[in-house]
Design a protein around this motif. Structure first.
Motif, mmCIF file in Angstrom:
data_model
loop_
_atom_site.group_PDB
_atom_site.id
_atom_site.type_symbol
_atom_site.label_atom_id
_atom_site.label_comp_id
_atom_site.label_asym_id
_atom_site.label_seq_id
_atom_site.Cartn_x
_atom_site.Cartn_y
_atom_site.Cartn_z
ATOM 1 N N ILE A 9 0.893 -1.168 0.000
ATOM 2 C CA ILE A 9 0.000 0.000 0.000
ATOM 3 C C ILE A 9 0.927 1.213 0.000
ATOM 4 N N VAL A 10 0.692 2.117 -0.950
ATOM 5 C CA VAL A 10 1.638 3.217 -1.163
ATOM 6 C C VAL A 10 0.982 4.541 -0.762
ATOM 7 N N ALA A 11 1.465 5.128 0.342
ATOM 8 C CA ALA A 11 0.879 6.387 0.826
ATOM 9 C C ALA A 11 1.815 7.542 0.470
ATOM 10 N N THR A 12 1.706 7.963 -0.761
ATOM 11 C CA THR A 12 2.415 9.149 -1.231
ATOM 12 C C THR A 12 1.744 9.591 -2.531
ATOM 13 N N GLU A 13 2.385 10.518 -3.244
ATOM 14 C CA GLU A 13 1.787 11.034 -4.482
ATOM 15 C C GLU A 13 1.606 9.874 -5.476
ATOM 16 N N ILE A 14 0.533 9.944 -6.230
ATOM 17 C CA ILE A 14 0.083 8.828 -7.070
ATOM 18 C C ILE A 14 1.102 8.373 -8.125
ATOM 19 N N GLY A 15 1.953 9.297 -8.615
ATOM 20 C CA GLY A 15 2.940 8.946 -9.645
ATOM 21 C C GLY A 15 3.883 7.839 -9.207
ATOM 22 N N MET A 16 4.065 7.706 -7.897
ATOM 23 C CA MET A 16 4.996 6.711 -7.355
ATOM 24 C C MET A 16 4.550 5.289 -7.687
ATOM 25 N N VAL A 17 3.227 5.105 -7.782
ATOM 26 C CA VAL A 17 2.700 3.762 -8.037
ATOM 27 C C VAL A 17 3.135 3.291 -9.430
ATOM 28 N N TYR A 18 3.135 4.199 -10.402
ATOM 29 C CA TYR A 18 3.596 3.846 -11.760
ATOM 30 C C TYR A 18 5.058 3.390 -11.719
ATOM 31 N N ARG A 19 5.877 4.181 -11.012
ATOM 32 C CA ARG A 19 7.314 3.871 -10.902
ATOM 33 C C ARG A 19 7.536 2.475 -10.312
#
Ligand code: 13P
Ligand code: SF4
Length: 301
Positions: free
Chosen positions: A230-240
């Motif tokens: 689960i990634v709690a930061t700005e959404i662009g990070m999920v793509y990376r």
């Protein structure tokens, strides 16, 4: 159409001996065309190592400014110089000077998300990756931490032998991530490891398995035995993260966490700035020199 622009950018990059650096929050096509991607400090270090004459910095203003401070002999350009960071603009050099006068024994730690003027008024800089280490390293009893009250608060929970004087700044994107978002995501994905950026609220950080910068998230996701995150930061990070780890699964804590400034850069703007040589970052030399000293002290740590 995109392919045509991509080709033109590649040709201009060669012709002008340029490199493209992109922060992890950039839109996918910008991340894909970059020579390097990473967190704010990682990109500046990359900038200082490159042999290119020109650095196209795809991120927000303070990041390009940091690269320009570290590489005074190179030309750093921003495809959209209006891409600022609201948190960096929440404090002025005048206000910081007043705070220093009120607390003469305190050392000033500034988060890298700050202007060159603020860095020039600080003893040392830090990033989300090293804030705790930087604060621990200081020989003082009081720390003025600017401008992010949440990163400063997080550091103060670990560095307990110093008094923290926090500036009331914050990231408008990360405050959108609430503990409830993470609780709901945990119910849906009970096996997922929770990674939270330290710019989040303390209540949100309390839900984390790991509190990490974006560079830290890249490293942890690659090395961890967990298959889901689960990634709690700005959404662009999920793509990376998804691109680098195709066999693992990444879920945003909320899709509301979008940094509009990070999304201002696109392929067209990259092409235009390479064609027209516009968007060069210029910092007055006196400020750049003082700011460089605060950044270099951090790099030594
Ligand atoms: P990182 O240094 O972790 O990439 O963070 C930069 C930033 O602006 C986070 O909002
Ligand atoms: Fe600034 Fe927040 Fe955007 Fe990062 S995500 S650049 S701290 S506004």
């Amino acid at each position: 159409m995109n392919q045509e622009i991509v080709q033109k950018i590649q040709n201009l990059k060669k012709e002008k001996n340029a490199v493209i650096l992109a922060h992890n929050y950039q839109i996918p096509e910008v991340q894909d065309i970059a020579n390097y991607h990473g967190d704010s400090l990682g990109l500046s270090i990359e900038a200082s190592k490159t042999n290119a004459d020109k650095i196209v910095f795809c991120g927000v203003h303070f990041m390009a400014e940091t690269a320009a401070i570290l590489c005074p002999d190179k030309t750093v350009i921003m495809p959209d110089p209006n891409a600022g960071c609201p948190m960096a603009d929440m404090i002025t050099a005048k206000a910081l000077k007043e705070l220093k006068a009120q607390n003469p024994n305190a050392k000033v730690v500034c988060y890298v998300n700050s202007t060159a003027e603020i860095k020039a008024e600080s003893d040392i800089c830090c990033t989300s990756a090293n804030a705790v280490r930087v604060c621990q390293s200081l020989d003082c009893k009081e720390i003025i931490f600017v401008p992010d009250k949440y990163l400063g608060h997080y550091a103060s929970t670990i560095v307990t032998d110093k008094k923290f004087i926090l500036w009331e700044g914050y990231c408008p994107t990360h405050v959108m991530i609430l503990p409830q978002h993470i609780k709901e995501a945990k119910e849906k994905y009970p096996k997922a490891a929770v990674m939270v950026h330290p710019e989040c609220r303390p209540e949100t950080i309390a839900e984390a398995d790991q509190v990490l910068s974006t560079g830290g998230m890249e490293k942890f996701a690659g090395e961890s035995d967990s298959r889901e995150f689960i990634v709690a930061t700005e959404i662009g990070m999920v793509y990376r993260l998804q691109k680098d780890n195709p066999n693992k699964k990444f879920y945003p804590a909320t899709k509301l966490a979008v940094c509009p400034n990070m999304k201002k850069i696109n392929l067209e703007k990259i092409l235009w700035c390479l064609q027209d040589n516009k968007g060069k970052i210029i910092i007055p030399q006196v400020i750049a020199q003082k700011a460089k000293s605060a950044i270099e002290k951090m790099i030594v740590i």
